[in-house]
Write an enzyme that holds these catalytic residues in place. Sequence first.
Site, mmCIF file in Angstrom:
data_model
loop_
_atom_site.group_PDB
_atom_site.id
_atom_site.type_symbol
_atom_site.label_atom_id
_atom_site.label_comp_id
_atom_site.label_asym_id
_atom_site.label_seq_id
_atom_site.Cartn_x
_atom_site.Cartn_y
_atom_site.Cartn_z
ATOM 1 N N GLU A 276 51.751 32.972 35.605
ATOM 2 C CA GLU A 276 51.438 34.395 35.768
ATOM 3 C C GLU A 276 52.478 35.171 34.990
ATOM 4 O OE1 GLU A 276 52.334 37.807 37.904
ATOM 5 O OE2 GLU A 276 51.065 37.064 39.527
ATOM 6 N N CYS A 310 54.545 43.134 38.170
ATOM 7 C CA CYS A 310 53.703 42.688 37.061
ATOM 8 C C CYS A 310 52.292 43.242 37.142
ATOM 9 C CB CYS A 310 53.685 41.163 37.001
ATOM 10 S SG CYS A 310 53.175 40.388 38.543
#
Length: 539
Positions: A276, A310
């Site tokens: 990720e 994020c």
Amino acid sequence: MSAEADVRTLPDTVPPQVPIRVQNPAALDDALVRRLLRHAVVGARPVLHDTVAPFTGERATTLPISTEADVEHAFAMSRRAQRAWAQRTPRERARVLLRFHDLVLAQQAEVMDVAQIETGKARRDAYEELADCALTSRHYARVGPRMLSSERHLGVFPVLTRATLHHHAKGVVGIISPWNYPISLAVTDALPALLAGNGVVLRPDLQTTVTALRMVDLLVEAGLPEGLMNVVIGDGPHIGPHVVERADYVMFTGSTRVGRDIARRCGERLIACSLELGGKNAVVVRADADLERSAEIAERASFANAGQLCIGTERVLVHESIVDDFLRLFLARVEALRLVPYVGWGAGMGSLVSARQLEKVSHHVDDAVAKGARVLTGGQPLPDVGPFYYAPTVLADVTAEMAVCREETFGPVASVYTFRTDDDAVAMANDTEYGLNGAVLTRDTRAGLALARRIHAGTVNVNEAYGATWGSISAPMGGMKDSGLGRRHGVEGLMKYTEPQTVAVQSLIGFGSPFGRTDEQWAGLMTTAFKALKTLRVK
């Protein structure tokens, strides 16, 4: 600063029933750190490293650094413990996750204290990731055992072929977690790995190692066998490669640059990984959006965790017909954020984690201003609040040659753009190398859903920015394009930690031509059978 002075800085909107925990944010308790280090693998005479408390810039704690030999030892211990752990049934393993769920909620105050000291985040952001731990552990404990059970599948010859799918543990999973969400990301990727029967070696970010150790401590208290999940301490460039070289599977959360290197290393070893990575996420505010609600969502999404998220928002795309009204509401909310550096409830936004992060954010804003961007609010460091604080900032007139337009800022900076049509909004949202998260704000849910499906991102929210998709643990979460590989959450988030094995039992006839038949006759018979199975709609 006295406790009395701290209380006077609290915003009036804090409910009186919420206890205010005012503590010294400068250092972690040495006794607590010594106790937690039993979960780490370090040598007898390690190199020592001082970490810094972002609220003050002073020493937070001193940590021993693991060596390559320590990493080797950590994997050896995990492999020994994993063999017995894998023999337990998934339901037995799930009971550990359920007890962990209860412990996380029961001991949340101390967990959030440690996380705030190490990260400088506001307590509301610490609670958000703590809640994620509870949701993830409960979800996988409830549905995981069923997912991991053996499955019967249709064989090549109906009735005569019995095919069964089994799910085996990978072995020992290497997890490399970041500093921005250390409560959640230290363990929520480990929970499905452990449930699947794996051991884990965790390399948390050096800045937030104590928070990670505290979470591992809760897992052990919940019944996880000692030695099954081990922590190695050190920075990414020195310790990370040693983890990747020994793991049977790698889970990494961090930058795209490092993710590419890990993917290359895993490819050379022919092991799988899940990555990720970065994002440059956009919120699309349509002309029919509820402006009050949209301003709240955009403010929260842009400045949660001081922008160090994020899946947070860095680009706010607003229909040109409502941009003035939206900005009036949005800027009012941004300018009302309370910045108070202490361990406890009440702050609207916390600190950046380090001087390095402050430098990057300052560079992005300064570069944008030098090239013609306008600062609508913020735009400067706030050393009077704390050494790494940066004012929540909103920019306009951002163009493609500015770093803040293309690169992930990872700080409290939102750039506002305007669009005319939904097609324009989609093109702008997709005009990035990243594809992690997105959002559409509108009163027309049908139009919002149609627009959301056109955004090239692994998760897209309608009338929320990131919480709806992130909190829906039963659905997968991850990135497209340069935002990563693989998924966490959902079926994918569990099954990636397993090796599927198909076992088939063949009865009566086999696959060779029967005695007395030529190969040509056998092929003709099989062809007739295939046509019959299609007619009968047999899968």
